[in-house]
Scaffold this motif. Structure first.
Motif, short mmCIF file in Angstrom:
data_model
loop_
_atom_site.label_atom_id
_atom_site.label_comp_id
_atom_site.label_asym_id
_atom_site.label_seq_id
_atom_site.Cartn_x
_atom_site.Cartn_y
_atom_site.Cartn_z
N ALA A 202 -10.49 -16.55 -5.75
CA ALA A 202 -11.52 -16.52 -4.71
C ALA A 202 -11.33 -17.66 -3.71
CB ALA A 202 -12.91 -16.60 -5.34
N ARG A 264 -17.64 -10.98 3.96
CA ARG A 264 -18.27 -12.09 3.24
C ARG A 264 -17.23 -12.89 2.49
NH1 ARG A 264 -19.86 -10.31 -2.53
NH2 ARG A 264 -18.75 -8.34 -2.81
N ILE A 266 -16.00 -14.54 -0.98
CA ILE A 266 -16.08 -13.93 -2.30
C ILE A 266 -16.15 -14.99 -3.40
CG2 ILE A 266 -14.81 -11.89 -1.51
CD1 ILE A 266 -12.38 -13.02 -3.12
N THR A 267 -16.53 -14.55 -4.59
CA THR A 267 -16.57 -15.43 -5.76
C THR A 267 -15.57 -15.00 -6.83
OG1 THR A 267 -18.35 -14.11 -6.74
CG2 THR A 267 -19.00 -16.01 -5.38
N SER A 268 -14.95 -13.81 -6.66
CA SER A 268 -13.98 -13.30 -7.63
C SER A 268 -13.14 -12.24 -6.96
CB SER A 268 -14.70 -12.70 -8.83
OG SER A 268 -13.82 -11.92 -9.63
N ASP A 271 -14.70 -8.78 -6.61
CA ASP A 271 -15.51 -8.42 -5.44
C ASP A 271 -14.75 -7.49 -4.51
OD1 ASP A 271 -17.36 -10.15 -6.50
OD2 ASP A 271 -17.04 -11.73 -5.01
N GLU A 274 -13.92 -4.00 -6.13
CA GLU A 274 -15.16 -3.23 -6.25
C GLU A 274 -15.59 -2.71 -4.88
OE1 GLU A 274 -19.29 -2.19 -6.32
OE2 GLU A 274 -18.52 -3.96 -5.28
N GLU A 275 -15.46 -3.53 -3.83
CA GLU A 275 -15.77 -3.06 -2.47
C GLU A 275 -14.88 -1.88 -2.08
OE1 GLU A 275 -17.39 -7.10 -0.23
OE2 GLU A 275 -15.34 -6.40 0.12
#
Length: 492
Positions: A202, A264, A266-268, A271, A274-275
């Motif tokens: 990330a 945005r 991200i934190t992982s 993310d 999944e998007e």
């Protein structure tokens, strides 16, 4: 463009089963991120270089299959258009003289390919958008052989339901319609890969997003398309529009484009995958026989083929990658911001700057992405694509600042420190970052050289635009083969 596959007609059931399989793969990937050992002991880097082919008059040469058959190099592959190829460079460490190893490898392979191409009246050209390409040369007959390209073209046009619209407003304006994605083949890029551990992904991706505008400003090399002078890095706008599956109504509804900066921090890495699954319908619903849950439960490494193929049809400028090498899975950031060229020296210097800056940004106590809005990073990216090395960008604590001042005063020192952290030989480091500094001090990158040379040819020799573009590109290719960085090239 990814793997090839056989002719296939997709059914509604194919798409349904594929969507279900992608979601299963995503669930397995989430489990792997929690407790699987990814390869990150000695993070490797990688490069991909896309190449245009031109004839003796610097016009597109539709002969990639013939060149590839002659050169017989497994690291060279066809790209979307018959006037495109791609060089995949073997991954390696950049410690010590790793960058020089890249330079020797790329130069050697390109020289051999140039020799093979010249035997049939063609030449290699490392440029972001091919200036001499004409609209009438971008029909489906210009697609490379291989079912993947034709399927991709068919699926994008079918998903959109109508012809593609290209409308780029720069110094001049281009407005046209196309019934294929072949105009995208005018774009050739330089791609960097950086292997990272799951818990570092990330930060690395966020840092790469933050500096994407700076990269684009420094490396812009695509000012012309279909005879018009548009953006310094026209390739960005062209790629966004030439593969856009959304008709006007879906754009108005805020449906996300497949060529995407993101929305945005991200934190992982999860993310991003999944998007991709949540927002984008499948383009190429090719099913694999693998049962990923069974493979994982048995202690194996799932290929996650459907998830990876789907990921390859969402064109983020910094793309997440899951891959397997020597039986071990790994993660990497694929940086797709930069155009090809102008020289091998310039491209390797761009790589050194990217790897160095990103590494050091990840080491900071107060990361840049905690100080900058994501929308500012995206605005910087498109501003730099339009204005190139003359752009002014937004940066925390500095406000609006020229791209060259930002690099010279703030980012080059970080790049030096980052390359030191990688263990790059100081002499190699100084030579490569010296090229970046030279570009900033002269204000001359590939896009600027092309535009100034065309203007000079039009004014001094009274050439029309197409004649000036051909003459410019012939000189460009001569300088490119000479190998000296673009900021040292004479204008005209």
């Amino acid at each position: 463009m990814g793997k090839q596959f056989d002719t296939h007609t997709f059914t509604r059931q194919d798409r349904q089963h594929y969507r279900e399989k992608v979601r299963r793969c995503l669930d397995v990937f989430a489990l792997m991120l929690n407790d699987f050992a990814f390869d990150s002991d000695k993070p490797l880097t990688g490069l991909e270089v896309e190449i245009s082919l031109v004839d003796d008059d610097a016009n597109p040469a539709m002969v990639n299959a013939d060149v590839l058959a002659r050169v017989d190099d497994p690291m060279l592959q066809p790209e979307l258009g018959r006037f495109n190829m791609e060089l995949n460079v073997a991954p390696r460490l950049i410690a010590g003289d790793g960058f020089d190893d890249y330079r020797r490898d790329i130069s050697g392979r390109l020289a051999r390919a140039e020799q093979s191409a010249s035997e049939i009246g063609a030449h290699l050209c490392l440029v972001g958008t091919l200036p001499t390409l004409r609209e009438e040369q971008t029909g489906t007959e210009a697609l490379s052989r291989g079912e993947r390209y034709h399927q991709l073209n068919q699926q994008i046009i079918q998903a959109r339901g109508e012809d593609l619209s290209i409308d780029i407003r720069g110094l001049e304006r281009l407005t046209t319609m196309t019934d294929s994605i072949v105009p995208e083949a005018a774009c050739t890029s330089l791609q960097f890969h950086l292997q990272v551990a799951p818990d570092a992904f990330a930060d690395t991706w966020n840092a790469a997003q933050a500096v994407a505008g700076v990269q684009c400003a420094l490396g812009a090399n695509s000012p012309y398309l279909f005879g018009r002078e548009l953006w310094a890095e026209t390739r960005i706008a062209l790629f966004e529009q030439a593969t856009d599956t959304r008709p006007a109504e879906l754009k108005a509804q805020g449906v996300r484009p497949r060529v995407w900066f993101g929305e945005r921090w991200i934190t992982s890495i999860f993310d991003l995958f999944e998007e991709n699954v949540r927002y984008f319908p499948p383009l190429l619903p090719i099913l694999d026989d693998e049962d990923p849950e069974h493979v994982l439960a048995a202690g194996g490494v799932p290929k996650l083929g459907e998830l990876r193929l789907h990921n390859g049809t969402v064109y983020r400028w910094n793309r997440p990658v899951y891959d397997i090498m020597n039986g071990r899975p790994h993660l990497r950031v694929e940086n797709r911001v930069l155009p090809s060229g102008p020289t091998v020296a310039d491209m390797v210097a761009n790589a050194a700057f990217f790897y160095g800056v990103v590494r050091q940004l990840c080491e900071q106590d107060r990361p840049i992405w905690t100080q900058m809005t994501f929308s500012s990073a995206e605005e910087n990216f498109h501003t730099a694509a339009r204005d190139g090395i003359e752009s002014r960008l937004l940066w925390p604590a500095l406000g609006e600042v020229s791209a060259t001042e930002l690099v010279l005063r703030h980012l080059l020192p970080l790049a030096y420190q980052g390359l030191d952290e990688f263990g790059v030989d100081p002499a190699v480091r100084d030579r490569l970052l010296g090229i970046i500094e030279g570009r900033c001090r002269t204000g001359l990158n590939g896009a600027q050289w092309q535009a100034e040379t065309v203007a000079k040819l039009e004014d001094d020799r009274q050439l029309d635009r197409q004649q000036a573009l051909s003459a410019m590109l012939q000189r460009y290719c001569e300088h490119m083969r000479g190998g000296e960085p673009v900021h040292t090239w004479p204008i005209g």
